[in-house]
Design a protein around this motif. Sequence first.
Motif, mmCIF file in Angstrom:
data_model
loop_
_atom_site.group_PDB
_atom_site.id
_atom_site.type_symbol
_atom_site.label_atom_id
_atom_site.label_comp_id
_atom_site.label_asym_id
_atom_site.label_seq_id
_atom_site.Cartn_x
_atom_site.Cartn_y
_atom_site.Cartn_z
ATOM 1 N N SER A 156 0.808 -1.218 0.000
ATOM 2 C CA SER A 156 0.000 0.000 0.000
ATOM 3 C C SER A 156 0.851 1.284 0.000
ATOM 4 C CB SER A 156 -0.920 -0.036 1.217
ATOM 5 O OG SER A 156 -1.560 1.183 1.361
ATOM 6 N N SER A 157 1.805 1.364 0.920
ATOM 7 C CA SER A 157 2.538 2.626 1.053
ATOM 8 C C SER A 157 3.416 2.900 -0.167
ATOM 9 C CB SER A 157 3.382 2.616 2.325
ATOM 10 O OG SER A 157 4.379 1.637 2.234
ATOM 11 N N HIS A 158 3.949 1.828 -0.774
ATOM 12 C CA HIS A 158 4.765 2.028 -1.973
ATOM 13 C C HIS A 158 3.972 2.737 -3.064
ATOM 14 C CE1 HIS A 158 7.460 1.183 -5.364
ATOM 15 N NE2 HIS A 158 6.396 0.765 -6.014
ATOM 16 N N PHE A 159 2.753 2.248 -3.307
ATOM 17 C CA PHE A 159 1.959 2.827 -4.390
ATOM 18 C C PHE A 159 1.420 4.202 -4.013
ATOM 19 C CE2 PHE A 159 2.193 -1.537 -5.791
ATOM 20 C CZ PHE A 159 2.390 -1.378 -7.157
ATOM 21 N N LYS A 160 1.132 4.384 -2.724
ATOM 22 C CA LYS A 160 0.648 5.687 -2.273
ATOM 23 C C LYS A 160 1.726 6.755 -2.465
ATOM 24 C CE LYS A 160 -1.320 7.966 1.788
ATOM 25 N NZ LYS A 160 -0.356 8.722 2.574
ATOM 26 N N ASN A 161 2.949 6.434 -2.074
ATOM 27 C CA ASN A 161 4.023 7.419 -2.204
ATOM 28 C C ASN A 161 4.370 7.698 -3.656
ATOM 29 O OD1 ASN A 161 4.252 7.576 0.533
ATOM 30 N ND2 ASN A 161 5.814 5.978 0.668
ATOM 31 N N ARG A 162 4.349 6.640 -4.461
ATOM 32 C CA ARG A 162 4.793 6.802 -5.831
ATOM 33 C C ARG A 162 3.749 7.481 -6.707
ATOM 34 N NH1 ARG A 162 8.332 2.716 -9.280
ATOM 35 N NH2 ARG A 162 9.746 3.544 -7.722
ATOM 36 N N TYR A 163 2.507 7.017 -6.606
ATOM 37 C CA TYR A 163 1.480 7.539 -7.511
ATOM 38 C C TYR A 163 0.587 8.515 -6.751
ATOM 39 C CZ TYR A 163 3.339 3.998 -10.524
ATOM 40 O OH TYR A 163 4.207 3.260 -11.290
ATOM 41 N N ALA A 164 1.223 9.567 -6.224
ATOM 42 C CA ALA A 164 0.515 10.492 -5.343
ATOM 43 C C ALA A 164 -0.444 11.394 -6.113
ATOM 44 C CB ALA A 164 1.518 11.343 -4.580
ATOM 45 N N ASP A 165 -0.245 11.563 -7.418
ATOM 46 C CA ASP A 165 -1.092 12.517 -8.148
ATOM 47 C C ASP A 165 -2.081 11.834 -9.090
ATOM 48 O OD1 ASP A 165 0.578 11.614 -10.131
ATOM 49 O OD2 ASP A 165 0.972 13.589 -10.989
ATOM 50 N N GLN A 166 -2.351 10.554 -8.875
ATOM 51 C CA GLN A 166 -3.364 9.893 -9.697
ATOM 52 C C GLN A 166 -4.190 8.955 -8.815
ATOM 53 O OE1 GLN A 166 -0.462 8.016 -12.381
ATOM 54 N NE2 GLN A 166 -1.010 5.983 -11.629
ATOM 55 N N GLN A 167 -5.475 8.863 -9.095
ATOM 56 C CA GLN A 167 -6.328 7.931 -8.353
ATOM 57 C C GLN A 167 -6.071 6.519 -8.849
ATOM 58 O OE1 GLN A 167 -10.163 8.312 -7.013
ATOM 59 N NE2 GLN A 167 -10.460 10.455 -7.598
ATOM 60 N N TRP A 168 -5.955 5.560 -7.928
ATOM 61 C CA TRP A 168 -5.743 4.197 -8.387
ATOM 62 C C TRP A 168 -6.470 3.168 -7.524
ATOM 63 C CZ3 TRP A 168 -3.515 1.717 -4.329
ATOM 64 C CH2 TRP A 168 -2.633 2.423 -3.509
ATOM 65 N N VAL A 169 -6.718 2.019 -8.136
ATOM 66 C CA VAL A 169 -7.301 0.880 -7.438
ATOM 67 C C VAL A 169 -6.454 -0.347 -7.728
ATOM 68 C CG1 VAL A 169 -9.216 -0.770 -7.475
ATOM 69 C CG2 VAL A 169 -9.694 1.669 -7.343
ATOM 70 N N ILE A 170 -6.072 -1.073 -6.692
ATOM 71 C CA ILE A 170 -5.426 -2.382 -6.878
ATOM 72 C C ILE A 170 -6.347 -3.400 -6.227
ATOM 73 C CG2 ILE A 170 -3.402 -3.804 -6.426
ATOM 74 C CD1 ILE A 170 -1.795 -1.190 -6.126
ATOM 75 N N TYR A 171 -6.819 -4.382 -7.004
ATOM 76 C CA TYR A 171 -7.828 -5.291 -6.487
ATOM 77 C C TYR A 171 -7.321 -6.727 -6.471
ATOM 78 C CZ TYR A 171 -12.522 -6.447 -5.046
ATOM 79 O OH TYR A 171 -13.604 -6.835 -4.302
ATOM 80 N N ASP A 172 -7.405 -7.359 -5.299
ATOM 81 C CA ASP A 172 -6.990 -8.753 -5.157
ATOM 82 C C ASP A 172 -8.196 -9.647 -5.463
ATOM 83 O OD1 ASP A 172 -6.293 -11.285 -4.301
ATOM 84 O OD2 ASP A 172 -5.121 -10.576 -2.582
ATOM 85 N N LEU A 173 -8.180 -10.260 -6.642
ATOM 86 C CA LEU A 173 -9.341 -11.050 -7.068
ATOM 87 C C LEU A 173 -9.488 -12.315 -6.236
ATOM 88 C CD1 LEU A 173 -8.928 -10.775 -10.954
ATOM 89 C CD2 LEU A 173 -10.504 -9.497 -9.514
ATOM 90 N N LYS A 174 -8.352 -12.836 -5.749
ATOM 91 C CA LYS A 174 -8.393 -14.081 -4.982
ATOM 92 C C LYS A 174 -9.013 -13.835 -3.600
ATOM 93 C CE LYS A 174 -4.684 -17.003 -5.392
ATOM 94 N NZ LYS A 174 -3.259 -17.244 -5.056
ATOM 95 N N ARG A 175 -8.614 -12.756 -2.951
ATOM 96 C CA ARG A 175 -9.078 -12.487 -1.588
ATOM 97 C C ARG A 175 -10.264 -11.544 -1.547
ATOM 98 N NH1 ARG A 175 -3.982 -13.287 -2.210
ATOM 99 N NH2 ARG A 175 -3.013 -14.983 -1.071
ATOM 100 N N LYS A 176 -10.676 -11.110 -2.748
ATOM 101 C CA LYS A 176 -11.899 -10.309 -2.909
ATOM 102 C C LYS A 176 -11.898 -9.016 -2.098
ATOM 103 C CE LYS A 176 -14.945 -14.017 -4.400
ATOM 104 N NZ LYS A 176 -13.972 -15.138 -4.329
ATOM 105 N N TYR A 177 -10.767 -8.321 -2.092
ATOM 106 C CA TYR A 177 -10.754 -6.953 -1.580
ATOM 107 C C TYR A 177 -9.644 -6.179 -2.270
ATOM 108 C CZ TYR A 177 -6.605 -7.372 1.494
ATOM 109 O OH TYR A 177 -5.338 -7.519 1.982
ATOM 110 N N GLY A 178 -9.717 -4.867 -2.151
ATOM 111 C CA GLY A 178 -8.720 -4.066 -2.857
ATOM 112 C C GLY A 178 -8.390 -2.788 -2.109
ATOM 113 N N LEU A 179 -7.488 -2.004 -2.725
ATOM 114 C CA LEU A 179 -7.094 -0.722 -2.160
ATOM 115 C C LEU A 179 -7.497 0.368 -3.132
ATOM 116 C CD1 LEU A 179 -3.435 -1.599 -1.073
ATOM 117 C CD2 LEU A 179 -5.469 -1.585 0.385
#
Lengths: 254, 418
Positions: A156-179
Amino acid sequence: MIYIFDGSLPGLLTAVFEWFERKPGKVVLKSIEMFQPEAFAESFTVITDAAKADRVWTGLQKKLTKASLRKFYCSYLSEIPEAYNHLFQFSVYIFKHAAGADSNYGNEHVMALAKYAKSVEREKHRMEAFIRFQKTGDGLFYASIDPDFNVLPIISSHFKNRYADQQWVIYDLKRKYGLHYNLETVSEITIGFAEGINKQKPAPGLMDENEALYATLWKDYFKSANIVARKNTKLHVQHVPKRYWKYLTEKIDV
Amino acid sequence: MSDRIREKLNILADAAKYDVSCSSSGGTRKNDNKGLGNSHVSGICHTYTEDGRCVSLLKILLTNHCIYDCLFCVSRKSNDIKRAAFTVDEVVDLTMNFYRRNYIEGLFLSSGIFKNADFTMERLLLVVKKLRLEQNYNGYIHLKTIPGASDELIKEAGLYADRMSINLEMPTEAGLKLLAPEKNHADVIKPLDFVQKQITQFSADKKLIKHIPKFVPAGQSTQMVIGATPESDKDIMYTANAFYRNFSLKRVYYSGYVPISNDSRMPVLGTQPPLLRENRLYQTDWLMRFYGFKVQEILNDANPNLDVDIDPKLSWAIRNMQHFPVDINQADYRMILRIPGIGVMSAQKIVQARKFGKLRIDQLKKIGIAYNKAKHFIICADSPYQLKDYQGTQIKAFILAESKSKYLKTDNNQMLLF
C-alpha cells in the motif's frame, strides 16, 4: 495438545497468551479452517481477545528488532497453515529467552520465519514490479492481481508514495478486496462486479481513449528491447514465472 | 500520428538496447511535491525480455543520427539503417504515460551525436528539465554524459539526473583505437572525473548547508564491450578495478559483443555472443565489490583468464588450499565469505547463529549454503573425520562430477586419470 484459533493475527497472539497462562506443555497451533479432530489429541479453542493480543504484541515489539517484527508479520501474511504453528512456537521461544534470540538462525522456527518472510517479501516485490495499471475513462488507474500471499497490506505505502497525483485501485481477485487511493488516503474496498464482466481487463468502451495506444507502444518497446542473438527462455521464465504473465501487458496478445 | 511514434520508438529502442545498464537502484529521490514517482532503494525490474535481461527503465536514444563511425556501434555513420529522432515532448509524454501505468521505473536517455557534443547534450538537458520542472516527475533518470560536452551543461544535467554514465566502450585504449579511431579513453575520463568531483563537492556542502540540491545521487557507471577485441580477462578487470577506485563508480557493465558488422577486425556475423565469459566477469566484479577480494588475487600474470568450467571463487579456493578447511564456528566473517558455496546472506546468518551454539551440518543446510560445494572447504560441529587430505584439483573434479553447467549443451564427461 492442539490449539485452535480463528486464523486472525489477534487470534494467533491470544493463543500465545493462553499458552503462557496454562503452560500445557507441547502444543501445536492450527487454524480452525485446517483443524480436523484427532482421536488421541486433546484440543483447546482459543477465543480471540484484543486485550490479550495487544499485550503479546507489545511484548514482541520489546523483544524483537524491527526487522524481526517485520518477518513475523510477513510470515503471518503468507497464510500458509504450517506458518501459523511456526509463529506460535517462535513467540514462545522468544519470550522464554533473552532479547536477541531472534538472530539464532540455528533455531528451526527462527529459520522458518526467515524463509516465509523471504517468500512474502519476494511476492510483494513482484507485485510492485508486475502490477500494470490501465487508465479508465474517468481517469482512474485500475489493476487486478491474485498474488500467492496476502500482500496488499505491505504494498500500500509504496503505491501511495509513488502515484501520489493519480487515483488508483489495486484489487486482489483471490481475496476479494482491494485498495483505493483518492489522492489523499488509501482505503480498503470491495467491488461488486457485475455478472460476466472481465475483471482483469475492463471493456475498451470504459477505458481512456489513449489506453490502447500506450499498451501497444509498451508491447512494441518490449519487443524492440530484446536481443535475439542472446535468447534465453529459461532465464526469462525464471525471472517472470508464467503465472504472472496474465498481469503483464507486454505478455498478453491482443 | 500513432504509426509514426510507433516507428520511432521501435528504431530508437532497438538502437539503445546494446547499452546493458538497466539498474534503477541507489536513488534517493522522494515524491515530496505530490507529483509523480520516487526512487526505490533497490530499484525494481518491471519485466524481463526474452533474452532474460531486466527491463527497468525506458531505454531509448533521442536520435540514432550520429557523426561518428565506431565499428562496434549499430548507429555508426556508415551503417545503412533507418534513422529517426524524438522530439523533446515525445520523450516526456512516453515517460510519463509508461510510468503512470507502472511499466517502468524511469527513463534511460542516450543519444547519437548530431551536429556536435554540446548541441546533443542541450537536447538531453531539455528533456530532463521538462520532466522535473514542468511535470513534477520524481522517477528515476539515467542520463548519458556526451563526451566533449561543456562542463556547464554536464553540471546542470547532474542536478536533474539520478545517475549519469559514459561508456569506455573497449577495455583498453589500443582496442578502442582499433575500432573507433576518432575516440580515446581520455574523452571518457575527463567528464567522469568532472562529475565525480562535483558529487564530492555537493556532498561536502551538504554537511554544512541543509538545503543543497541533489547531484547525481545514484552515482556514475560505465560499460565495456567484451569479446570484440582480443583483451584478456585480466586486462578487462584491471581496467574495471581502476575505474571503481579512481571515480567511485557504482557499476561497471560488461557487454558481450553481439556481432552487428562484417568488418574483418571484429568477430563475424552469427558468432555467438560470449555469454559465459560475461557471466564470469560479473562474478569477478561481485567478488571485488561484495566479498572483499582484491582483483590481483583472482587474476594475475599466472592466471590472466578466468576458468570457464568453474566460477572464480571456487577457482581461487582450489588454488589456495592452504586457507582451508575453514572452521565455520571460529573463523572471521571475512574468511567465511571466501568459502565457495556461501554467499553474503548465509555468511551473515552463520556469524549471528553461532553465538547461540556450535553449528551443525543440518543447520548450515537450512541456513541455505550450497553444502555440496562448501563441504570440501569447511569444518563444523559434526563434520565427518577425514583421513585423506585432498588436492585442489581432486576437489574440483568432485564438484564438477556432481554439477552440470547450464552453459554446456552436451556433457563432456572426460575420464579422469588422477
